[in-house]
Design a protein around this motif. Structure first.
Motif, PDB file in Angstrom:
ATOM      1  N   VAL A  21      -5.018  -2.665   5.449  1.00 40.20           N
ATOM      2  CA  VAL A  21      -4.386  -2.070   6.616  1.00 40.20           C
ATOM      3  C   VAL A  21      -3.016  -1.532   6.207  1.00 40.20           C
ATOM      4  CG1 VAL A  21      -3.441  -2.491   8.918  1.00 40.20           C
ATOM      5  CG2 VAL A  21      -5.599  -3.570   8.238  1.00 40.20           C
ATOM      6  N   VAL A  22      -2.732  -0.311   6.606  1.00 42.36           N
ATOM      7  CA  VAL A  22      -1.448   0.333   6.312  1.00 42.36           C
ATOM      8  C   VAL A  22      -0.730   0.582   7.637  1.00 42.36           C
ATOM      9  CG1 VAL A  22      -0.291   2.298   5.258  1.00 42.36           C
ATOM     10  CG2 VAL A  22      -2.435   1.443   4.270  1.00 42.36           C
ATOM     11  N   VAL A  23       0.450  -0.005   7.787  1.00 40.30           N
ATOM     12  CA  VAL A  23       1.241   0.184   8.998  1.00 40.30           C
ATOM     13  C   VAL A  23       2.296   1.253   8.723  1.00 40.30           C
ATOM     14  CG1 VAL A  23       2.743  -0.880  10.710  1.00 40.30           C
ATOM     15  CG2 VAL A  23       0.895  -2.209   9.671  1.00 40.30           C
ATOM     16  N   GLY A  24       2.140   2.395   9.362  1.00 43.23           N
ATOM     17  CA  GLY A  24       3.052   3.515   9.142  1.00 43.23           C
ATOM     18  C   GLY A  24       2.306   4.701   8.586  1.00 43.23           C
TER      19      GLY A  24
ATOM     20  N   VAL B  88     -10.372   0.953   5.201  1.00 42.18           N
ATOM     21  CA  VAL B  88      -8.976   1.372   5.151  1.00 42.18           C
ATOM     22  C   VAL B  88      -8.561   1.795   6.554  1.00 42.18           C
ATOM     23  CG1 VAL B  88      -7.287   2.993   4.210  1.00 42.18           C
ATOM     24  CG2 VAL B  88      -9.137   2.142   2.754  1.00 42.18           C
ATOM     25  N   VAL B  89      -7.492   1.166   7.074  1.00 44.88           N
ATOM     26  CA  VAL B  89      -6.990   1.482   8.406  1.00 44.88           C
ATOM     27  C   VAL B  89      -5.546   1.944   8.282  1.00 44.88           C
ATOM     28  CG1 VAL B  89      -6.618   0.649  10.754  1.00 44.88           C
ATOM     29  CG2 VAL B  89      -8.465  -0.330   9.369  1.00 44.88           C
TER      30      VAL B  89
ATOM     31  N   ARG C  27      -2.715 -16.202   8.297  1.00 48.52           N
ATOM     32  CA  ARG C  27      -4.082 -15.884   8.719  1.00 48.52           C
ATOM     33  C   ARG C  27      -4.474 -14.457   8.378  1.00 48.52           C
ATOM     34  NH1 ARG C  27      -4.484 -18.641  14.771  1.00 48.52           N
ATOM     35  NH2 ARG C  27      -4.038 -20.796  14.116  1.00 48.52           N
ATOM     36  N   LYS C  28      -3.517 -13.705   7.852  1.00 55.40           N
ATOM     37  CA  LYS C  28      -3.749 -12.292   7.532  1.00 55.40           C
ATOM     38  C   LYS C  28      -4.300 -11.545   8.753  1.00 55.40           C
ATOM     39  CE  LYS C  28      -4.162 -12.284   2.506  1.00 55.40           C
ATOM     40  NZ  LYS C  28      -3.359 -13.491   2.289  1.00 55.40           N
ATOM     41  N   ARG C  29      -3.480 -11.577   9.793  1.00 58.82           N
ATOM     42  CA  ARG C  29      -3.890 -10.974  11.055  1.00 58.82           C
ATOM     43  C   ARG C  29      -2.740 -10.123  11.600  1.00 58.82           C
ATOM     44  NH1 ARG C  29      -5.602 -15.210  15.381  1.00 58.82           N
ATOM     45  NH2 ARG C  29      -7.360 -15.390  13.931  1.00 58.82           N
ATOM     46  N   LEU C  30      -3.090  -8.909  12.031  1.00 55.81           N
ATOM     47  CA  LEU C  30      -2.116  -7.983  12.590  1.00 55.81           C
ATOM     48  C   LEU C  30      -2.479  -7.697  14.037  1.00 55.81           C
ATOM     49  CD1 LEU C  30       0.325  -6.048  11.711  1.00 55.81           C
ATOM     50  CD2 LEU C  30      -1.427  -4.257  11.606  1.00 55.81           C
ATOM     51  N   THR C  31      -1.493  -7.739  14.920  1.00 59.25           N
ATOM     52  CA  THR C  31      -1.719  -7.464  16.337  1.00 59.25           C
ATOM     53  C   THR C  31      -1.039  -6.161  16.722  1.00 59.25           C
ATOM     54  OG1 THR C  31      -1.785  -9.834  16.826  1.00 59.25           O
ATOM     55  CG2 THR C  31      -1.471  -8.336  18.682  1.00 59.25           C
ATOM     56  N   LEU C  32      -1.762  -5.302  17.440  1.00 54.23           N
ATOM     57  CA  LEU C  32      -1.244  -4.012  17.878  1.00 54.23           C
ATOM     58  C   LEU C  32      -0.798  -4.079  19.330  1.00 54.23           C
ATOM     59  CD1 LEU C  32      -3.862  -1.568  16.293  1.00 54.23           C
ATOM     60  CD2 LEU C  32      -1.793  -2.549  15.284  1.00 54.23           C
TER      61      LEU C  32
ATOM     62  N   LEU D 185      -6.335  -7.006  13.987  1.00 55.29           N
ATOM     63  CA  LEU D 185      -7.005  -6.575  12.761  1.00 55.29           C
ATOM     64  C   LEU D 185      -6.854  -7.648  11.689  1.00 55.29           C
ATOM     65  CD1 LEU D 185      -5.679  -2.903  12.632  1.00 55.29           C
ATOM     66  CD2 LEU D 185      -8.017  -3.589  13.189  1.00 55.29           C
ATOM     67  N   GLN D 186      -7.948  -8.050  11.093  1.00 56.17           N
ATOM     68  CA  GLN D 186      -7.913  -8.936   9.932  1.00 56.17           C
ATOM     69  C   GLN D 186      -7.781  -8.075   8.680  1.00 56.17           C
ATOM     70  OE1 GLN D 186      -7.885 -12.437  11.859  1.00 56.17           O
ATOM     71  NE2 GLN D 186      -7.997 -12.310   9.636  1.00 56.17           N
ATOM     72  N   PHE D 187      -6.998  -8.518   7.720  1.00 53.62           N
ATOM     73  CA  PHE D 187      -6.824  -7.725   6.509  1.00 53.62           C
ATOM     74  C   PHE D 187      -6.905  -8.603   5.271  1.00 53.62           C
ATOM     75  CE2 PHE D 187      -2.558  -8.895   8.005  1.00 53.62           C
ATOM     76  CZ  PHE D 187      -2.013  -9.485   6.879  1.00 53.62           C
ATOM     77  N   SER D 188      -7.330  -7.972   4.188  1.00 46.60           N
ATOM     78  CA  SER D 188      -7.250  -8.607   2.876  1.00 46.60           C
ATOM     79  C   SER D 188      -5.894  -8.322   2.257  1.00 46.60           C
ATOM     80  CB  SER D 188      -8.357  -8.076   1.953  1.00 46.60           C
ATOM     81  OG  SER D 188      -9.623  -8.154   2.562  1.00 46.60           O
TER      82      SER D 188
END
Length: 421
Positions: free
Chosen positions: A12-15, A36-37, A94-99, A105-108
């Motif tokens: 996951v890419v933020v930005g 890929v997000v 937990r490798k978790r991103l919240t929008l 989103l779970q990410f590696s």
């Protein structure tokens, strides 16, 4: 280091600026087949941010012409592009991103390419007071400039000077207020600052330096009045506050990442949390020397960092030796700069600053560390190579225009080879 791509399922890419967009593209070009997000907080497709203060602000370039790639590009490469969304929560364990939408989103692996935000002045606001970072900002600023016919720029840095030049092309009366003794005084020598100031003066921009503002008041009709400590005052219909940027680290701080003038990363763009990386304007990265760290706020540097961070995510890190560079367009003149220039550096000048045709090389401890050039793009590329390679330079040859810079570079390289024998 082992190739980690087999262990990755989702990156996951933020930005969605150039750092994030370049990273997403590189993941695919390097053969990554997982998910890929790419997440952007603006509703637009990823676009060329440098146009915001240049052609897009002037209206010469339409929004659709600024996009990095068409929508189909991301679809064909199976890059999930989420626009108009903000990342509001990060659980690194937990490798978790919240929008902001509530989606998780779970990410590696996660890349934070959150960029920067415009620094504001406390207590200064109003319908016709702007900062400039996005296309939406530029749309609003352009409309106000055209409506009011006058612009007051607070800050004589690169963006302030570019917007002043663009506003003149729109026919506005323009005044630039700078707190330091000269324009761009933190990064260019006095002679170059004087040249840039003369460009603005020739185009009827009122440049005022040594301005310590005591107040900036906006009336009910939106017009502004700025007053300095020494009693000087200025009025305008539109105000741009252009006093620098700060890294966008809100998410990183909340997640407990190490932060100091940006998100602290190592030479492989790894943050203090496992599986989390950072690149671009928001990242504080190691410099060429062990005791140096820096934050690059230039388009090309962010692009190079995004590519390098993606390679690190895939377990294919390479030494990062990029020398950041950028450019500014003002009244038909392109000012290019690279490396880490300071106003107090010792500069070796090739050509003529007065004629606006020169290369100024910043030298510290006998080594080139930065360069400013007008009308000499080839010189800039050559000096960037010198900076990346390091080592002392022959000052006399550097100043001698009868000696090509490529020959100076070749002689420098041969000298190092001979010394090593």
């Amino acid at each position: 280091m082992p190739n980690l791509s087999a262990e990755l399922s989702t990156v996951v890419v933020v930005g969605s600026g150039i750092a994030g967009a370049s990273a997403a593209q590189t993941l695919r070009s390097e053969g990554f087949r997982g998910r890929v997000v790419l997440i952007g907080d603006e509703p637009a497709l990823p676009y060329r941010r440098p146009t915001v203060s240049k052609d897009f602000l002037s209206g010469a370039t339409a929004a659709e012409k600024t996009t990095l790639k068409p929508d189909s590009f991301w679809e064909e490469r199976e890059i999930e592009l989420i626009t108009g969304a903000t990342a509001v929560g990060l659980d690194t364990g937990r490798k978790r991103l919240t929008l902001s939408s509530g989606e998780t989103l779970q990410f590696s692996a996660l890349l934070l390419a959150t960029g920067g935000k415009a620094r504001r002045l406390d207590g200064v606001s109003g319908a016709n007071v702007f900062t400039l970072r996005s296309m939406a900002d530029a749309d609003s600023l352009r409309a106000s400039i055209r409506r009011t016919g006058s612009l007051l720029v607070i800050g004589g840095g690169l963006i302030g000077c570019e917007v002043a030049a663009t506003a003149r092309s729109l026919g506005a009366e323009v005044t630039v207020l700078e707190r330091d003794p000269s324009l761009l005084s933190r990064i260019v020598p006095p002679e170059v600052s004087t040249m840039i100031a003369s460009l603005h003066a020739e185009n009827d921009v009122d440049v005022c330096t040594d301005v310590a503002l005591s107040s900036l008041d906006v009336s009910d009709d939106g017009s502004a009045r700025a007053v300095a400590d020494d009693g000087r005052s200025w009025n305008a219909g539109t105000v741009l506050v252009s006093v620098g940027t700060v890294p966008e680290v809100t998410l990183a701080v909340a997640a407990g990442l190490r932060v100091h003038n940006g998100i602290t990363v190592d030479g492989q763009f790894r943050t203090s949390a496992d599986g989390v990386y950072a690149a671009g304007d928001a990242a504080n990265i190691p410099g060429a020397r062990d005791d140096e760290r820096y934050r690059s706020e230039h388009w090309n540097g962010a692009q190079a960092q995004g590519i390098a961070a993606a390679q690190s995510i895939l377990g294919k890190p390479t030494p990062f030796t990029d020398v950041p560079w950028g450019w500014s367009n003002q009244y038909g003149h392109t000012v290019q700069f690279a490396g880490a220039t300071r106003f107090d550096d010792d500069y070796v000048i090739r050509g003529s600053i007065a004629d606006r045709d020169f290369t100024a090389v910043a030298v510290r401890e006998g080594m080139p560390v930065g360069v400013i050039a007008v009308g000499r793009p080839k010189d800039l590329r050559t000096v960037r190579t010198m900076i990346a390679r390091g080592g002392a330079v022959d000052r006399a040859a550097l100043a001698d225009e009868s000696v090509a810079l490529t020959d100076v570079l070749a002689g420098e390289r041969e000298g190092r080879v001979a010394a090593a024998r």
